[in-house]
Motif scaffolding. Sequence first.
Motif: not given
Length: 367
Positions: A155-169, A182-186
């Motif tokens: 789901n981190v990768r899914r959010a990145m594919e939707d162009d989010y550059r900031s995520l909350k867990l 690890d999925a998001a990268g640095p």
Amino acid sequence: MKIENIEAIVLRIPFSVGGISAAGVWGGAGMQAADSLLVKVTTDDGLVGWGETFGFVGIPAVKAAIEQMLAPACIGRDAAQIEAIGLDLQRRFHVFGRSGAIFYGLSALDIALWDICGKAAGLPIHRLLGGARRDRLPAYASLIRYADPESIATNVRRAMEDDYRSLKLHEVDLTVIRAARDAAGPDIEITLDTNCPWTLHEAIDMAQALEPLSLRWLEEPLWPPENFSGLAALRRQCGIPIAAGENATTLMEFHHMLGAGAVDILQPSPAKMGGISALRKVFALAEAHNTQVMVHTFYDGPGLLASIHATAALGDAEAMIEWRYFGMEAQVLGDTIVPQAGMIAVPDGPGLGIDPDPEVIQRYRVS
């Protein structure tokens, strides 16, 4: 412009979250629908304002508070007297609690009255607050708790594919949080909301373990959430900025939190802590303490819009909007509010700028 009717409307909208949600503070494991509570206020001259409270399993108590206590005290009053109504409701019902159902309902009413006043003036609420500094705001994807490394990575990768550059867990397990990084990268910003799970000593140990993961902030790490001296002690020993405030309600709580030096980032929640009237005061209080505000916006309707208007008018250049990344079957406000390329538009119509979709209300209303 007298208040003629107040209606509490409960919606249940199915969602998909790219996996199975874990049990969390909002409800049990495997949640497949989000319950929300809208408040519709109608005046005698036909104006309609919309508000929203924090939802999920607390809705029945808030609905009862609105219908049995708050609404009868508001009928016939001047809808433009927002501050006076709010103060009167607080004074009248303070013996029943300065947080929880009463305050949540009061918050929704306040937002609805601001919506009415904006519509009466023909101005968006951000203009009533001094004017928007930006016409779009960055949005971050706020994920549900998965408690599973593979699911969070997916789901981190899914959010990145939707162009989010900031995520909350919303995770509390180190293995899961590391999998997300690890999925998001640095290059992707990650914030962590733990929902008040740890003692001070546990939080210190966890913060040390989390430090290599480069979190933007660590949110609500202590139990109980009103342990402001404990938060201040953690902040002094923690290399990660500390965020809190969604569980504070009164202005005095925010005053005490800031006075204790408990947070780097303040997170008032307008659908919990008194609506827009209280939110603008918290912005001023935070500015006096040189503290950043990131409004808690775990909502889909008028509560989200209230946060957007206030952030656009009163927030700093780095302020973001929390977007509940749930894959809703239908959007209460329609598709115009959905973030595009990680940005959310600031509505420019009168009041909140967007009314809830009547077809969505008709289809998903449960009471």
